[in-house]
Scaffold this active site. Structure first.
Site, PDB file in Angstrom:
ATOM      1  CE  LYS A 174      -1.676   2.752   3.030  1.00 58.30           C
ATOM      2  NZ  LYS A 174      -1.784   3.995   2.212  1.00 58.30           N
ATOM      3  CD  GLU A 249      13.857   1.218  10.400  1.00 50.88           C
ATOM      4  OE1 GLU A 249      14.116   2.267  11.038  1.00 50.88           O
ATOM      5  OE2 GLU A 249      14.324   0.104  10.708  1.00 50.88           O
ATOM      6  CB  CYS A 283      12.757   9.480   8.573  1.00 51.06           C
ATOM      7  SG  CYS A 283      13.545   8.283   7.492  1.00 51.06           S
ATOM      8  CD  GLU A 379       9.840  13.049  11.935  1.00 52.54           C
ATOM      9  OE1 GLU A 379      10.700  12.573  11.163  1.00 52.54           O
ATOM     10  OE2 GLU A 379       8.850  12.394  12.316  1.00 52.54           O
TER      11      GLU A 379
END
Length: 478
Positions: A174, A249, A283, A379
């Site tokens: 997906k 991750e 990331c 973040e």
């Protein structure tokens, strides 16, 4: 403009609902780039069933034969590199050089795992007694469920698909709804290369329906997810309820320590590359520069000059930093700029959306940032750098480790002893010395620590195949 149905069992199949959604060019939001199936649980279940049916035959296919298909897919992608690069720029927003580099990475990953598939099988060991053969036998898990993000829309799907197939698994993927086009191009390349029907299936749609079905379905044996920490933790809880193997991750708040022994101009260039490359939408992006006080002012001036020298713009028109992928991502970045001001940090440059079409924002540098502030802890996923002053190595290390994440980290120093101490002391899965925090090699393990990862299995290299494999130990007394 591509229009794609789901790719299930080697066929293009509309979503059960008949609904579709469009993707838009982040540099020109009124332009529709592609139309895709708005799928639900029924479509995901159909894809999983196709993968299950195909899995036994693919598992029995010899590794070298599987590898040849992956190698052929690499060549197909190479032939289409230019058009894939343009699609990636238009759907995700990277600059042309960034997109071309990502497409090349996908080409190289298929080439790498095409060769590695020949090594899948097991090893022979010396037995303790006579007349005995002691060996291992490596087998695929069965069906792999893959859930991928929008920020590397061809590289990340490739580094999940290629090792899963090399190890002998069938797969359902997906891709993120913001940029699914490249995943379909991967599926087409593999089909053209001879991949049997049903071995790879692509389903687009919301994570709450398609992703949850993949994570919870009893016929899925392993789930590999890349995305935000919040969603990743939910995927982990769902997938592990029935004992699936899971690989996550997730986010990062990546630091670079700038030592007083560093060449300041070089350090500023390294930090800026990690902070503003790919619009900070990685990331592994550099989010914090932790700078020794003796070189702090000089560094701030240098990194501000680096930021102000970057010209945002359309990646197909020579822009040096592309737009954010969507209006909501841009809004999130601007919200953090407001937070930084409210927290008392000094806005040295940037911080505004650009007055033009597209989701563009200026490269942004905050100085005098408190290490415990939100902009230094959370973040942001945009081109925002926080510069934090410290008195020396021990304070720098405490600040670097003082967040919930542990994905990538770096130090810029001319002191070899200091560099090696940092490698030992930092809590991060990827450690860089005199390099930006972004960018990793494809043949070595990749993954984080703490909230950046499930800390179960690494991706890429031989570790990638390990995740999708299970080992039997065979004692043969002849």
């Amino acid at each position: 403009m591509p229009s794609r149905s789901n790719f299930i069992d080697g066929e293009w199949i509309d979503a059960e609902s008949g609904d579709t959604f469009d993707t838009h060019d982040p540099a020109n939001p009124d332009a529709v780039v592609g139309t895709y199936a708005q799928s639900g649980a029924v479509d995901a279940e159909r894809a999983i069933e196709a993968a299950l049916v195909a899995s036994d035959e693919w598992a029995d296919t010899p590794g070298p034969q599987r590898g040849r298909i992956l190698s052929r897919a690499s060549r197909v992608l190479a032939e289409r590199k230019e058009e894939l690069t343009e699609l990636l720029v238009r759907e995700e927003g990277k600059t042309q050089p960034e997109a071309a580099g990502e497409v090349q990475r996908a080409i190289d990953i298929f080439d790498y795992y095409g060769a590695k598939a020949r090594d899948v099988g097991g090893t022979v060991k010396g037995a303790s007694g006579p007349d005995t053969t002691l060996r291992t036998k490596t087998e695929p898990l069965g069906v792999a469920g893959l859930i991928t993000p929008w920020n590397y829309p061809i590289a990340i799907p490739t580094w999940k698909i290629a090792p899963a197939l090399a190890a002998g698994n069938a797969a359902v993927i997906k891709p993120a709804t913001l940029a699914p086009g490249c995943t379909y191009e991967i599926a087409e390349a593999l089909a053209e290369a001879g991949l049997p029907e049903g071995v790879l299936n692509v389903v687009t749609g919301p994570g709450g329906e398609v992703g949850d079905t993949i994570a919870s379905h009893p016929d899925v044996d392993a789930v590999s997810f890349t995305g935000s920490t919040g969603v990743g933790n939910a995927v982990y809880d769902t997938a592990t309820e029935d004992g699936k193997r899971v690989q996550l991750e997730m986010g990062g708040k990546n630091p670079i320590v700038v030592s007083d022994t560093a060449d300041v101009a070089e350090a500023a260039s390294i930090v800026a590359g990690g902070a503003f490359g790919v619009t900070g939408q990685a990331c592994t992006a550099t989010s914090r520069a932790i700078v020794y006080e003796d070189v702090y002012d000089e560094f701030v001036d240098a990194v501000v000059a680096e930021a102000e020298g970057i010209e945002p713009g359309n990646g197909l028109e020579g822009g040096e930093m592309g737009p954010q992928v969507s209006a909501s991502e841009l809004e999130g970045t601007l919200d953090y700029v407001t937070v930084g001001k409210q927290e008392g940090a000094t806005l040295e440059t940037g911080g505004d959306a650009l007055d033009r079409d597209g989701h563009f924002v200026e490269p942004t540098v905050f100085a005098d940032v408190d290490a415990d502030s939100r902009i230094a802890q959370e973040e942001i996923f945009g081109p925002v750098l926080s510069v934090i002053p410290v008195g020396g190595y021990h304070e720098a290390l405490a600040v670097a480790n003082g967040v919930e994440y542990g994905l990538s980290a770096g130090i810029v120093t001319d002191d070899h002893t200091e560099a090696n101490r940092f490698v030992d002391d930092i809590e991060a899965g990827v450690v860089k010395v005199n390099e930006k925090t972004t960018g990793v090699e494809l043949h070595v393990p990749f993954g984080g620590m703490k909230a950046s990862s499930s800390e179960t299995y690494r991706e890429q290299g031989e570790a990638g195949i390990d995740f999708y494999s299970i080992t039997k130990t065979v004692y043969d007394n002849y």
